[in-house]
Design a protein around this motif. Structure first.
Motif, PDB file in Angstrom:
ATOM      1  N   GLY A 133     -39.844 -59.230  67.338  1.00 43.43           N
ATOM      2  CA  GLY A 133     -40.037 -57.817  67.055  1.00 43.43           C
ATOM      3  C   GLY A 133     -39.603 -57.377  65.682  1.00 43.43           C
ATOM      4  O   GLY A 133     -39.906 -56.257  65.255  1.00 43.43           O
ATOM      5  N   GLY A 134     -38.862 -58.225  64.978  1.00 43.81           N
ATOM      6  CA  GLY A 134     -38.442 -57.908  63.619  1.00 43.81           C
ATOM      7  C   GLY A 134     -37.450 -56.776  63.489  1.00 43.81           C
ATOM      8  O   GLY A 134     -37.106 -56.365  62.391  1.00 43.81           O
ATOM      9  N   PHE A 135     -36.995 -56.222  64.617  1.00 44.94           N
ATOM     10  CA  PHE A 135     -36.052 -55.097  64.625  1.00 44.94           C
ATOM     11  C   PHE A 135     -36.558 -53.925  63.772  1.00 44.94           C
ATOM     12  O   PHE A 135     -35.780 -53.221  63.142  1.00 44.94           O
ATOM     13  CB  PHE A 135     -34.661 -55.540  64.148  1.00 44.94           C
ATOM     14  CG  PHE A 135     -33.900 -56.302  65.198  1.00 44.94           C
ATOM     15  CD1 PHE A 135     -33.137 -55.642  66.137  1.00 44.94           C
ATOM     16  CD2 PHE A 135     -33.990 -57.690  65.254  1.00 44.94           C
ATOM     17  CE1 PHE A 135     -32.456 -56.336  67.122  1.00 44.94           C
ATOM     18  CE2 PHE A 135     -33.307 -58.407  66.234  1.00 44.94           C
ATOM     19  CZ  PHE A 135     -32.528 -57.727  67.180  1.00 44.94           C
ATOM     20  N   ASN A 136     -37.860 -53.722  63.768  1.00 41.54           N
ATOM     21  CA  ASN A 136     -38.393 -52.561  63.059  1.00 41.54           C
ATOM     22  C   ASN A 136     -38.475 -51.360  64.000  1.00 41.54           C
ATOM     23  O   ASN A 136     -38.366 -51.493  65.223  1.00 41.54           O
ATOM     24  CB  ASN A 136     -39.765 -52.864  62.439  1.00 41.54           C
ATOM     25  CG  ASN A 136     -40.766 -53.313  63.493  1.00 41.54           C
ATOM     26  OD1 ASN A 136     -41.000 -52.623  64.480  1.00 41.54           O
ATOM     27  ND2 ASN A 136     -41.375 -54.484  63.288  1.00 41.54           N
ATOM     28  N   ALA A 137     -38.672 -50.197  63.444  1.00 38.29           N
ATOM     29  CA  ALA A 137     -38.621 -48.954  64.220  1.00 38.29           C
ATOM     30  C   ALA A 137     -39.725 -48.862  65.266  1.00 38.29           C
ATOM     31  O   ALA A 137     -39.591 -48.131  66.254  1.00 38.29           O
ATOM     32  CB  ALA A 137     -38.685 -47.762  63.277  1.00 38.29           C
ATOM     33  N   ALA A 138     -40.812 -49.583  65.084  1.00 33.52           N
ATOM     34  CA  ALA A 138     -41.947 -49.488  65.997  1.00 33.52           C
ATOM     35  C   ALA A 138     -41.730 -50.270  67.290  1.00 33.52           C
ATOM     36  O   ALA A 138     -42.449 -50.052  68.274  1.00 33.52           O
ATOM     37  CB  ALA A 138     -43.213 -49.988  65.310  1.00 33.52           C
ATOM     38  N   ASN A 139     -40.764 -51.180  67.288  1.00 32.05           N
ATOM     39  CA  ASN A 139     -40.526 -52.008  68.467  1.00 32.05           C
ATOM     40  C   ASN A 139     -39.257 -51.567  69.189  1.00 32.05           C
ATOM     41  O   ASN A 139     -38.314 -51.070  68.580  1.00 32.05           O
ATOM     42  CB  ASN A 139     -40.394 -53.485  68.066  1.00 32.05           C
ATOM     43  CG  ASN A 139     -41.717 -54.060  67.591  1.00 32.05           C
ATOM     44  OD1 ASN A 139     -42.756 -53.801  68.194  1.00 32.05           O
ATOM     45  ND2 ASN A 139     -41.691 -54.804  66.499  1.00 32.05           N
ATOM     46  N   TRP A 174     -22.761 -58.303  73.349  1.00 35.75           N
ATOM     47  CA  TRP A 174     -24.018 -57.560  73.417  1.00 35.75           C
ATOM     48  C   TRP A 174     -25.209 -58.508  73.328  1.00 35.75           C
ATOM     49  O   TRP A 174     -25.165 -59.510  72.615  1.00 35.75           O
ATOM     50  CB  TRP A 174     -24.122 -56.555  72.260  1.00 35.75           C
ATOM     51  CG  TRP A 174     -23.191 -55.401  72.346  1.00 35.75           C
ATOM     52  CD1 TRP A 174     -23.459 -54.153  72.814  1.00 35.75           C
ATOM     53  CD2 TRP A 174     -21.827 -55.373  71.911  1.00 35.75           C
ATOM     54  NE1 TRP A 174     -22.348 -53.346  72.715  1.00 35.75           N
ATOM     55  CE2 TRP A 174     -21.325 -54.067  72.159  1.00 35.75           C
ATOM     56  CE3 TRP A 174     -20.968 -56.325  71.354  1.00 35.75           C
ATOM     57  CZ2 TRP A 174     -20.021 -53.694  71.865  1.00 35.75           C
ATOM     58  CZ3 TRP A 174     -19.665 -55.958  71.060  1.00 35.75           C
ATOM     59  CH2 TRP A 174     -19.203 -54.648  71.314  1.00 35.75           C
ATOM     60  N   PHE A 175     -26.284 -58.161  74.049  1.00 33.29           N
ATOM     61  CA  PHE A 175     -27.554 -58.884  73.980  1.00 33.29           C
ATOM     62  C   PHE A 175     -28.648 -57.901  73.584  1.00 33.29           C
ATOM     63  O   PHE A 175     -28.663 -56.760  74.064  1.00 33.29           O
ATOM     64  CB  PHE A 175     -27.924 -59.495  75.335  1.00 33.29           C
ATOM     65  CG  PHE A 175     -26.955 -60.513  75.847  1.00 33.29           C
ATOM     66  CD1 PHE A 175     -27.082 -61.845  75.499  1.00 33.29           C
ATOM     67  CD2 PHE A 175     -25.912 -60.134  76.680  1.00 33.29           C
ATOM     68  CE1 PHE A 175     -26.191 -62.791  75.977  1.00 33.29           C
ATOM     69  CE2 PHE A 175     -25.021 -61.071  77.164  1.00 33.29           C
ATOM     70  CZ  PHE A 175     -25.151 -62.397  76.808  1.00 33.29           C
ATOM     71  N   ALA A 176     -29.561 -58.325  72.739  1.00 32.98           N
ATOM     72  CA  ALA A 176     -30.738 -57.516  72.394  1.00 32.98           C
ATOM     73  C   ALA A 176     -31.984 -58.311  72.764  1.00 32.98           C
ATOM     74  O   ALA A 176     -32.262 -59.364  72.176  1.00 32.98           O
ATOM     75  CB  ALA A 176     -30.743 -57.171  70.914  1.00 32.98           C
ATOM     76  N   GLU A 216     -32.003 -48.907  65.940  1.00 31.55           N
ATOM     77  CA  GLU A 216     -30.759 -48.631  66.667  1.00 31.55           C
ATOM     78  C   GLU A 216     -30.162 -49.911  67.240  1.00 31.55           C
ATOM     79  O   GLU A 216     -28.938 -50.083  67.261  1.00 31.55           O
ATOM     80  CB  GLU A 216     -31.021 -47.623  67.790  1.00 31.55           C
ATOM     81  CG  GLU A 216     -29.750 -47.159  68.484  1.00 31.55           C
ATOM     82  CD  GLU A 216     -30.007 -46.075  69.519  1.00 31.55           C
ATOM     83  OE1 GLU A 216     -29.080 -45.773  70.299  1.00 31.55           O
ATOM     84  OE2 GLU A 216     -31.139 -45.530  69.547  1.00 31.55           O
ATOM     85  N   ALA A 217     -31.016 -50.826  67.705  1.00 32.97           N
ATOM     86  CA  ALA A 217     -30.524 -52.096  68.242  1.00 32.97           C
ATOM     87  C   ALA A 217     -29.810 -52.887  67.143  1.00 32.97           C
ATOM     88  O   ALA A 217     -28.716 -53.433  67.361  1.00 32.97           O
ATOM     89  CB  ALA A 217     -31.680 -52.911  68.811  1.00 32.97           C
ATOM     90  N   ARG A 218     -30.412 -52.927  65.981  1.00 33.08           N
ATOM     91  CA  ARG A 218     -29.790 -53.668  64.878  1.00 33.08           C
ATOM     92  C   ARG A 218     -28.474 -53.018  64.456  1.00 33.08           C
ATOM     93  O   ARG A 218     -27.501 -53.713  64.150  1.00 33.08           O
ATOM     94  CB  ARG A 218     -30.746 -53.739  63.682  1.00 33.08           C
ATOM     95  CG  ARG A 218     -30.150 -54.528  62.520  1.00 33.08           C
ATOM     96  CD  ARG A 218     -31.127 -54.701  61.381  1.00 33.08           C
ATOM     97  NE  ARG A 218     -30.472 -55.356  60.253  1.00 33.08           N
ATOM     98  CZ  ARG A 218     -31.061 -55.635  59.096  1.00 33.08           C
ATOM     99  NH1 ARG A 218     -32.342 -55.320  58.925  1.00 33.08           N
ATOM    100  NH2 ARG A 218     -30.396 -56.224  58.134  1.00 33.08           N
TER     101      ARG A 218
END
Length: 279
Positions: A132-138, A157-159, A41-43
């Motif tokens: 974190g690689g922007f994967n679903a687990a993180n 926006w900041f992630a 969702e962040a990505r």
């Protein structure tokens, strides 16, 4: 994390100052939203805008930044010294390429300002190389700011990697508590040292008597006031305090090295000594 006010204040300040340098206008800034979301969702949120990602090697906390189209257009207009309207039809890719340096500048300002990193950040085209690689687990904390630039509004926006921020928050709150405790200790010691080094007036009192205001008004040269309770073998030692004169001990009149002296016959009042120690 919400309790870490210095973090939020510094992030907002860095963003505002960056906008002033990038857009040429010091904006009014407000927090639009902050959400803890999955990597996917962040990505998705960042990729809808002009997104920039940063290598986890140099930026373990800040993973990505995004500028909206209005901000990308204004950045291009400033860089190319053109009117904003003339770039209204510019392609998103062109605007993103022109905004890459601005995104990197913001990331460097935030990383050094918040996390005190000495090395600069490095951009990466692959989100998987970011923290974190922007994967679903993180999880990520996605923060959105609204910038009011004259009549125009832009957003940024900041992630941030959520786990990193949690550890950073715990460490920062612990350091702040330790610093506060040390400051309190040093302040207390300084006050105690100041009190111990200060001076006060001590009086050896033979006797006291009470007079009415009228009797005091009638005193004149030659008036004799009998001290019926005076005893040279029993004098009171009195000290000036904020609460007036206080008897702190007793003694007797004597002579020491041909000078009149007061010899204490009782220890100093425990209450008076304790008040000094408690500073």
């Amino acid at each position: 994390m919400m309790q870490l006010q210095p973090f939020w204040l510094k992030l907002q300040t860095c963003t505002r100052e960056w906008a002033a340098d990038t857009y040429g206008i010091l904006p009014d800034i407000s927090l639009a939203s902050r959400r803890a979301v999955s990597g996917a969702e962040a990505r998705q949120t960042l990729d809808q805008e002009a997104a920039f990602y940063f290598s986890a090697t140099l930026s373990p906390g800040l993973a990505g930044i995004a500028l909206d189209s209005a901000g990308a257009v204004r950045n291009a207009a400033v860089r190319m010294d053109q009117d904003i309207d003339s770039l209204a039809d510019a392609s998103p890719l062109f605007l993103k390429l022109l905004a890459e340096q601005a995104g990197l500048d913001l990331a460097q300002a935030v990383s050094s300002g918040l996390f005190k990193t000495e090395q600069g950040v490095a951009a990466t085209a692959d989100p998987a190389a970011a923290a974190g690689g922007f994967n679903a687990a993180n999880r990520y904390l996605v923060i959105e700011y609204k910038l009011q630039l004259d009549e125009d509004v832009t957003r940024v926006w900041f992630a941030f990697a959520f786990d990193y921020l949690q550890k950073f928050s715990v460490s920062s709150l612990r350091d702040a508590a330790d610093h506060k405790a040390q400051a309190r200790h040093h302040s207390r010691k300084s006050l105690s040292d100041s009190v111990l080094a200060s001076t006060t007036t001590l009086d050896a009192v033979l006797d006291r008597l009470s007079l009415t205001i009228g009797e005091c008004a009638g005193l004149e040269v030659g008036t004799v006031l009998p001290l019926s309770g005076a005893d040279a073998g029993k004098l009171s030692l009195s000290a000036d305090t904020l609460n007036g004169c206080v008897d702190i001990g007793s003694g007797e009149l004597g002579v020491w090295k041909r000078q009149r002296a007061l010899k204490l016959t009782t220890p100093i009042s425990e209450n008076f000594a304790q008040e000094i120690v408690d500073f």
